[in-house]
Design a protein around this motif. Structure first.
Motif, mmCIF file in Angstrom:
data_model
loop_
_atom_site.group_PDB
_atom_site.id
_atom_site.type_symbol
_atom_site.label_atom_id
_atom_site.label_comp_id
_atom_site.label_asym_id
_atom_site.label_seq_id
_atom_site.Cartn_x
_atom_site.Cartn_y
_atom_site.Cartn_z
ATOM 1 N N VAL A 188 0.823 -1.139 -0.196
ATOM 2 C CA VAL A 188 0.022 0.025 0.172
ATOM 3 C C VAL A 188 0.821 1.334 -0.068
ATOM 4 C CG1 VAL A 188 -1.977 -0.996 1.322
ATOM 5 C CG2 VAL A 188 -0.085 0.061 2.496
ATOM 6 N N MET A 189 0.152 2.292 -0.141
ATOM 7 C CA MET A 189 0.895 3.726 -0.056
ATOM 8 C C MET A 189 0.121 4.770 0.473
ATOM 9 S SD MET A 189 -0.733 5.590 -2.362
ATOM 10 C CE MET A 189 0.366 6.996 -2.788
ATOM 11 N N PHE A 190 0.674 5.647 1.074
ATOM 12 C CA PHE A 190 0.060 7.005 1.425
ATOM 13 C C PHE A 190 0.854 8.000 1.152
ATOM 14 C CE2 PHE A 190 1.838 6.493 5.558
ATOM 15 C CZ PHE A 190 1.860 7.762 6.073
ATOM 16 N N ALA A 191 0.251 9.293 0.998
ATOM 17 C CA ALA A 191 0.952 10.326 0.931
ATOM 18 C C ALA A 191 0.688 11.526 1.789
ATOM 19 C CB ALA A 191 0.809 11.101 -0.507
ATOM 20 N N SER A 192 1.858 12.125 2.353
ATOM 21 C CA SER A 192 1.770 13.221 3.519
ATOM 22 C C SER A 192 2.004 14.529 2.418
ATOM 23 C CB SER A 192 2.356 12.887 4.597
ATOM 24 O OG SER A 192 2.280 13.983 5.520
ATOM 25 N N THR A 193 1.159 15.544 2.607
ATOM 26 C CA THR A 193 1.230 16.685 1.619
ATOM 27 C C THR A 193 1.532 18.131 2.496
ATOM 28 O OG1 THR A 193 -0.840 16.641 1.309
ATOM 29 C CG2 THR A 193 0.346 15.775 -0.192
ATOM 30 N N SER A 194 1.848 17.949 3.772
ATOM 31 C CA SER A 194 2.044 19.521 4.315
ATOM 32 C C SER A 194 3.026 18.979 5.770
ATOM 33 C CB SER A 194 0.884 20.064 4.928
ATOM 34 O OG SER A 194 0.018 19.146 5.740
ATOM 35 N N ALA A 195 3.081 20.090 6.424
ATOM 36 C CA ALA A 195 4.236 19.977 7.595
ATOM 37 C C ALA A 195 3.417 20.666 8.734
ATOM 38 C CB ALA A 195 5.520 20.524 7.306
ATOM 39 N N LYS A 196 4.166 20.074 9.952
ATOM 40 C CA LYS A 196 4.061 20.811 11.122
ATOM 41 C C LYS A 196 5.108 21.382 11.647
ATOM 42 C CE LYS A 196 1.662 18.831 14.286
ATOM 43 N NZ LYS A 196 1.901 17.731 15.542
ATOM 44 N N ALA A 252 6.769 11.276 10.699
ATOM 45 C CA ALA A 252 8.048 11.259 11.465
ATOM 46 C C ALA A 252 7.963 10.124 12.341
ATOM 47 C CB ALA A 252 7.566 12.598 12.358
ATOM 48 N N GLN A 253 6.909 9.635 12.763
ATOM 49 C CA GLN A 253 7.016 8.297 13.606
ATOM 50 C C GLN A 253 7.375 7.131 12.772
ATOM 51 O OE1 GLN A 253 4.855 10.024 17.412
ATOM 52 N NE2 GLN A 253 3.805 8.242 16.305
ATOM 53 N N ILE A 260 10.323 5.436 1.576
ATOM 54 C CA ILE A 260 9.688 6.620 1.600
ATOM 55 C C ILE A 260 10.172 7.734 0.582
ATOM 56 C CG2 ILE A 260 9.419 8.708 3.007
ATOM 57 C CD1 ILE A 260 9.786 6.991 5.417
ATOM 58 N N VAL A 261 9.415 8.118 -0.286
ATOM 59 C CA VAL A 261 9.924 9.011 -1.571
ATOM 60 C C VAL A 261 9.465 10.477 -1.270
ATOM 61 C CG1 VAL A 261 9.576 9.125 -4.063
ATOM 62 C CG2 VAL A 261 9.402 6.807 -2.921
ATOM 63 N N GLN A 262 10.494 11.198 -1.520
ATOM 64 C CA GLN A 262 10.147 12.557 -1.426
ATOM 65 C C GLN A 262 9.748 13.169 -2.710
ATOM 66 O OE1 GLN A 262 12.846 15.217 0.373
ATOM 67 N NE2 GLN A 262 11.437 16.925 0.318
ATOM 68 N N LEU A 263 8.618 13.984 -3.074
ATOM 69 C CA LEU A 263 8.012 14.279 -4.320
ATOM 70 C C LEU A 263 8.344 15.685 -4.574
ATOM 71 C CD1 LEU A 263 4.509 12.810 -4.359
ATOM 72 C CD2 LEU A 263 6.536 11.834 -5.447
ATOM 73 N N PRO A 264 8.397 16.093 -5.747
ATOM 74 C CA PRO A 264 8.681 17.816 -5.795
ATOM 75 C C PRO A 264 7.522 18.436 -5.086
ATOM 76 C CG PRO A 264 8.604 16.372 -8.041
ATOM 77 C CD PRO A 264 7.990 15.447 -7.077
ATOM 78 N N GLY A 265 7.798 19.792 -4.499
ATOM 79 C CA GLY A 265 7.103 20.605 -3.919
ATOM 80 C C GLY A 265 7.430 20.285 -2.338
ATOM 81 N N GLU A 266 6.934 21.398 -1.431
ATOM 82 C CA GLU A 266 7.548 21.214 0.002
ATOM 83 C C GLU A 266 6.569 20.271 0.564
ATOM 84 O OE1 GLU A 266 7.869 24.698 3.490
ATOM 85 O OE2 GLU A 266 7.213 25.313 1.598
ATOM 86 N N ALA A 267 7.393 19.397 1.387
ATOM 87 C CA ALA A 267 6.665 18.228 2.410
ATOM 88 C C ALA A 267 5.648 17.461 1.562
ATOM 89 C CB ALA A 267 5.987 19.092 3.492
ATOM 90 N N ASN A 268 6.048 17.113 0.583
ATOM 91 C CA ASN A 268 5.419 15.913 -0.146
ATOM 92 C C ASN A 268 6.121 14.624 -0.120
ATOM 93 O OD1 ASN A 268 3.162 17.512 -1.217
ATOM 94 N ND2 ASN A 268 4.049 18.060 -2.999
ATOM 95 N N PHE A 269 5.648 13.706 0.835
ATOM 96 C CA PHE A 269 6.322 12.503 1.064
ATOM 97 C C PHE A 269 5.203 11.317 0.632
ATOM 98 C CE2 PHE A 269 8.710 15.377 3.561
ATOM 99 C CZ PHE A 269 9.918 15.040 3.070
ATOM 100 N N VAL A 270 5.816 10.159 0.033
ATOM 101 C CA VAL A 270 5.054 9.061 -0.264
ATOM 102 C C VAL A 270 5.614 7.801 0.390
ATOM 103 C CG1 VAL A 270 3.867 7.222 -1.903
ATOM 104 C CG2 VAL A 270 3.896 9.869 -2.631
ATOM 105 N N THR A 271 4.852 7.265 1.300
ATOM 106 C CA THR A 271 5.211 6.051 1.972
ATOM 107 C C THR A 271 4.683 4.839 1.380
ATOM 108 O OG1 THR A 271 5.780 7.247 3.936
ATOM 109 C CG2 THR A 271 5.120 4.845 4.259
ATOM 110 N N PHE A 272 5.722 3.984 1.259
ATOM 111 C CA PHE A 272 5.143 2.767 0.811
ATOM 112 C C PHE A 272 5.412 1.661 1.689
ATOM 113 C CE2 PHE A 272 6.079 4.788 -3.176
ATOM 114 C CZ PHE A 272 4.958 4.679 -3.919
#
Length: 200
Positions: free
Chosen positions: A54-62, A73-74, A140-152
């Motif tokens: 599976v994958m999910f993408a996180s697209t912003s930051a704290k 982060a966890q 974990i793949v960092q995508l173009p743009g700020e804080a865009n990460f895809v986790t597999f």
């Protein structure tokens, strides 16, 4: 209408996530040095059968998580996460868990969600979820743009709620999965139909 995203759309609200719909929601649970975390992500899907992944993408930051969110982060720390499937009955709890809380504050408690332990990984899961997928991070793949990460992640354990099984099949109409649309909109699956592929 046609627009180039780099030049803007000229509409009152960005239509992008209203175009790519409906999207399943991955209710991601993690455990790190600061405690347990639970958050919904609508850039989520299954990506392979064997082994199941599976994958999910996180697209912003704290500001308290070094350029990302609590979930990423966890799982960077622990290397594991759990995907909990969201049913219509859990929509309010899921929405409460989307609140931006300080790092270390447990969204299970804040949202009033009971947790159980996973069996193949050191991670909490949503006790009442229709299904939960225990996962080990593969990349974990960092995508173009700020804080865009895809986790597999590779699925190492699968929980299915007994009342969601019918004649040996996982029946989504038994729990009515929630899906994300655009803007602040959601949808729910209440009926299904089947199509045979050509040649079957």
């Amino acid at each position: 209408m046609f627009y180039r995203p780099a030049e803007g759309h000229g509409l009152p609200h960005n239509p992008f996530n209203a175009i790519v719909t409906p999207r399943p929601i991955g209710w991601i649970s993690t455990r790190g040095t600061l405690g347990d975390n639970l958050a919904p992500y609508s850039f989520f899907n299954a990506v392979a059968y064997v082994p199941p992944q599976v994958m999910f993408a996180s697209t912003s930051a704290k500001p308290d998580r070094d350029g990302t969110k609590d979930s990423v982060a966890q799982l960077r720390e622990a290397g594991v996460f759990c995907v909990n499937i969201v049913e219509h009955a859990a929509r309010d709890a899921m929405n409460r868990s989307a609140a931006t809380l300080p790092a270390g504050e447990d969204e299970f408690l804040a949202a009033g969600v009971e947790k159980a332990e996973c069996l193949t990984i050191d991670c909490p899961r949503v006790t009442s979820a229709p299904a939960a997928l225990e996962c080990r991070v593969t990349q974990i793949v960092q995508l173009p743009g700020e804080a865009n990460f895809v986790t597999f992640g590779e699925v190492t354990g699968v929980h299915l709620r007994d009342d969601c099984l019918s004649d040996g099949m996982f029946d989504v109409t038994r729990f009515q999965p929630l899906a994300r649309l655009g803007y602040r909109d959601y949808a729910v699956v209440r009926e299904v139909f089947s199509l045979k592929r050509p040649g079957e």
